[in-house]
Design a protein around this motif. Sequence first.
Motif, PDB file in Angstrom:
ATOM      1  N   ARG A   2      74.234  96.560  70.050  1.00 57.71           N
ATOM      2  CA  ARG A   2      75.112  95.926  69.075  1.00 57.71           C
ATOM      3  C   ARG A   2      74.380  95.588  67.786  1.00 57.71           C
ATOM      4  NH1 ARG A   2      80.418  96.656  70.582  1.00 57.71           N
ATOM      5  NH2 ARG A   2      80.364  96.842  72.854  1.00 57.71           N
ATOM      6  N   ILE A   3      75.095  95.691  66.672  1.00 58.27           N
ATOM      7  CA  ILE A   3      74.548  95.298  65.375  1.00 58.27           C
ATOM      8  C   ILE A   3      74.640  93.780  65.268  1.00 58.27           C
ATOM      9  CG2 ILE A   3      74.815  95.468  62.868  1.00 58.27           C
ATOM     10  CD1 ILE A   3      76.167  98.222  63.377  1.00 58.27           C
ATOM     11  N   THR A   4      73.523  93.129  65.000  1.00 55.90           N
ATOM     12  CA  THR A   4      73.504  91.673  64.885  1.00 55.90           C
ATOM     13  C   THR A   4      73.266  91.174  63.468  1.00 55.90           C
ATOM     14  OG1 THR A   4      71.140  91.660  65.449  1.00 55.90           O
ATOM     15  CG2 THR A   4      72.719  91.388  67.265  1.00 55.90           C
ATOM     16  N   LYS A   5      72.786  92.053  62.601  1.00 61.88           N
ATOM     17  CA  LYS A   5      72.479  91.626  61.229  1.00 61.88           C
ATOM     18  C   LYS A   5      72.668  92.792  60.275  1.00 61.88           C
ATOM     19  CE  LYS A   5      68.864  89.066  58.722  1.00 61.88           C
ATOM     20  NZ  LYS A   5      67.474  88.522  58.816  1.00 61.88           N
ATOM     21  N   ALA A   6      73.227  92.509  59.118  1.00 54.51           N
ATOM     22  CA  ALA A   6      73.420  93.522  58.074  1.00 54.51           C
ATOM     23  C   ALA A   6      73.081  92.890  56.733  1.00 54.51           C
ATOM     24  CB  ALA A   6      74.855  94.042  58.074  1.00 54.51           C
ATOM     25  N   GLU A   7      72.070  93.436  56.061  1.00 55.33           N
ATOM     26  CA  GLU A   7      71.597  92.893  54.789  1.00 55.33           C
ATOM     27  C   GLU A   7      71.728  93.945  53.693  1.00 55.33           C
ATOM     28  OE1 GLU A   7      67.619  90.741  55.540  1.00 55.33           O
ATOM     29  OE2 GLU A   7      67.860  92.137  57.231  1.00 55.33           O
ATOM     30  N   THR A  19      70.161  99.106  48.920  1.00 48.97           N
ATOM     31  CA  THR A  19      69.791  99.524  50.268  1.00 48.97           C
ATOM     32  C   THR A  19      70.472  98.637  51.290  1.00 48.97           C
ATOM     33  OG1 THR A  19      67.604 100.162  49.421  1.00 48.97           O
ATOM     34  CG2 THR A  19      67.848 100.010  51.814  1.00 48.97           C
ATOM     35  N   LEU A  20      71.022  99.246  52.328  1.00 54.61           N
ATOM     36  CA  LEU A  20      71.588  98.512  53.459  1.00 54.61           C
ATOM     37  C   LEU A  20      70.592  98.538  54.611  1.00 54.61           C
ATOM     38  CD1 LEU A  20      74.081  97.128  54.806  1.00 54.61           C
ATOM     39  CD2 LEU A  20      74.724  99.410  55.627  1.00 54.61           C
ATOM     40  N   LYS A  21      70.313  97.368  55.189  1.00 53.22           N
ATOM     41  CA  LYS A  21      69.428  97.273  56.336  1.00 53.22           C
ATOM     42  C   LYS A  21      70.199  96.679  57.506  1.00 53.22           C
ATOM     43  CE  LYS A  21      65.034  95.290  57.949  1.00 53.22           C
ATOM     44  NZ  LYS A  21      63.866  94.437  57.594  1.00 53.22           N
ATOM     45  N   LEU A  22      70.323  97.456  58.586  1.00 55.42           N
ATOM     46  CA  LEU A  22      71.004  97.004  59.791  1.00 55.42           C
ATOM     47  C   LEU A  22      69.971  96.713  60.872  1.00 55.42           C
ATOM     48  CD1 LEU A  22      73.963  99.570  60.039  1.00 55.42           C
ATOM     49  CD2 LEU A  22      73.921  97.332  58.900  1.00 55.42           C
ATOM     50  N   THR A  23      70.240  95.670  61.665  1.00 54.22           N
ATOM     51  CA  THR A  23      69.370  95.315  62.777  1.00 54.22           C
ATOM     52  C   THR A  23      70.213  95.173  64.035  1.00 54.22           C
ATOM     53  OG1 THR A  23      67.935  94.080  61.262  1.00 54.22           O
ATOM     54  CG2 THR A  23      67.651  93.674  63.623  1.00 54.22           C
ATOM     55  N   THR A  24      69.728  95.729  65.136  1.00 58.58           N
ATOM     56  CA  THR A  24      70.456  95.648  66.399  1.00 58.58           C
ATOM     57  C   THR A  24      69.906  94.522  67.270  1.00 58.58           C
ATOM     58  OG1 THR A  24      69.025  97.108  67.693  1.00 58.58           O
ATOM     59  CG2 THR A  24      70.702  98.158  66.308  1.00 58.58           C
ATOM     60  N   ILE A  28      65.943  96.978  66.708  1.00 57.07           N
ATOM     61  CA  ILE A  28      65.793  98.241  65.976  1.00 57.07           C
ATOM     62  C   ILE A  28      66.478  98.101  64.626  1.00 57.07           C
ATOM     63  CG2 ILE A  28      66.253 100.720  65.978  1.00 57.07           C
ATOM     64  CD1 ILE A  28      66.378 100.605  69.018  1.00 57.07           C
ATOM     65  N   THR A  29      65.804  98.547  63.569  1.00 56.22           N
ATOM     66  CA  THR A  29      66.376  98.482  62.224  1.00 56.22           C
ATOM     67  C   THR A  29      66.676  99.881  61.710  1.00 56.22           C
ATOM     68  OG1 THR A  29      64.196  98.505  61.186  1.00 56.22           O
ATOM     69  CG2 THR A  29      65.159  96.342  61.682  1.00 56.22           C
ATOM     70  N   GLY A  30      67.671  99.957  60.855  1.00 54.73           N
ATOM     71  CA  GLY A  30      68.025 101.215  60.195  1.00 54.73           C
ATOM     72  C   GLY A  30      68.311 100.971  58.733  1.00 54.73           C
ATOM     73  N   LEU A  31      67.925 101.928  57.888  1.00 54.71           N
ATOM     74  CA  LEU A  31      68.111 101.807  56.440  1.00 54.71           C
ATOM     75  C   LEU A  31      69.101 102.843  55.945  1.00 54.71           C
ATOM     76  CD1 LEU A  31      64.408 101.417  55.245  1.00 54.71           C
ATOM     77  CD2 LEU A  31      66.069  99.595  55.673  1.00 54.71           C
ATOM     78  N   GLY A  32      69.902 102.444  54.944  1.00 50.93           N
ATOM     79  CA  GLY A  32      70.820 103.370  54.291  1.00 50.93           C
ATOM     80  C   GLY A  32      70.789 103.188  52.796  1.00 50.93           C
ATOM     81  N   ASP A  33      70.915 104.288  52.058  1.00 53.42           N
ATOM     82  CA  ASP A  33      70.898 104.269  50.592  1.00 53.42           C
ATOM     83  C   ASP A  33      72.321 104.196  50.065  1.00 53.42           C
ATOM     84  OD1 ASP A  33      70.212 104.525  47.918  1.00 53.42           O
ATOM     85  OD2 ASP A  33      69.849 106.691  48.023  1.00 53.42           O
ATOM     86  N   ALA A  34      72.605 103.208  49.193  1.00 52.26           N
ATOM     87  CA  ALA A  34      73.926 103.051  48.589  1.00 52.26           C
ATOM     88  C   ALA A  34      73.838 103.001  47.073  1.00 52.26           C
ATOM     89  CB  ALA A  34      74.592 101.780  49.112  1.00 52.26           C
ATOM     90  N   THR A  35      72.803 103.586  46.504  1.00 59.34           N
ATOM     91  CA  THR A  35      72.582 103.507  45.058  1.00 59.34           C
ATOM     92  C   THR A  35      73.583 104.364  44.303  1.00 59.34           C
ATOM     93  OG1 THR A  35      70.219 103.205  45.472  1.00 59.34           O
ATOM     94  CG2 THR A  35      70.881 103.789  43.223  1.00 59.34           C
TER      95      THR A  35
END
Length: 412
Positions: A2-7, A19-24, A28-35
Amino acid sequence: MRITKAEVVVTSPDRNFTTLKLTTEDGITGLGDATLNGRELAVVSYLRDHVVPMLIDRDAARIEDTWQLLYRGAYWRRGPVTMAAIAAVDIALWDIKAKAAGMPLYQLLGGASREGLMAYGHASGKDLPELFDSIREHQEQGYRSIRVQTGVPGLKSIYGIASNARLDGDQGVRYDHEPAQRGALPAQEDWDTRSYLRHVPTVFEAVRNEFGPELPLLHDAHHRMTPIQAAQLGKSLEPYDLFWLEDCTPAENPEALRLVRQHTTTPLAIGEVFNSLWDYQQIIREQLIDYVRSAVTHTGGISHLRKLVEYAAQYQIRSGFHGPTDISPVGMAAQMHLGLAIHNFGIQEYMQHGARTNAVFQQSFTFEDGLLHPGDQPGIGVDLDVDEAGKYPYEQAYLPYNRLADGTVHDW
């Protein structure tokens, strides 16, 4: 998982990035580009105010379901802001999935289809000596393919010329050419299509005479011509064997590209301002282009861009993913993984980021002997130093715009 944090992280080391940073729940963290160049804060609001609340407690493994929820669930579909926000979520979820699997993302996408990705760089000059120096400099950096942009006599400042970029302290020109300028209002540039059409063929003749027939050459017309003018340019450049002519005319109207196709065999690359498969549907089906130019950042992420290039493959159309410095290292890494895996890869645009950006985004990808490779680190291979990012707050910046000699606003 489950995703517990989204910054949503906004930083401006050498330019603005979103940049979007998700944490489960597993850490585990994942990065996404939204520029979105020049409209970064619009995507920030879309993510923070509308998307992030929907992500908390969702299963990070359900990538396709999340994509469809964000696309169809908003009702108002497509467009650069929406698709950049969806892209950030999609890239971050793929990053998490690949990290959980303990492998680089391209392995999850089917494994490598090639040893590396042929990249092209941006050579430019106000005149031929400056242009030739820039080409040689890029060759020394390892580029095997070169985009050529040139000044036009009588025009003071136009798209694509590195020496027109502003200076940044003792760093010199920030990149080869980053047109976005920090300030309260956009800068004005000038344009004259007839002067451009007379001059550009003479430039490519000189470049071929100097550098020979083998060097792949590209050129970006940046949407500035009518269909018949674009056809004229494509035909006049045929003797110089371009790898492609990019954005020769605004492509929203497919009939425009039909006219261009009737008059020239110069390969055409289109689509960096498109945001979805549906924008391309007719021009791919009618085989009016040779390369799709979208970036993973602006086209709904890895999931959607993969569907687009698979559709294009049916018509022998290849990828040419958008990759200037307004695509962050996160977005660049994501599309390198996709480009390495797909069969119909064509070429990858690659402008190198500055030292401050590379300190904020630590990267595993490499550029050697003209080829890019995303590396074999689990995930997409990029880590975000949040503390370093915090040193560089957002700064207002705009892309320029064009006016003709009589004051008319023209496509930039």
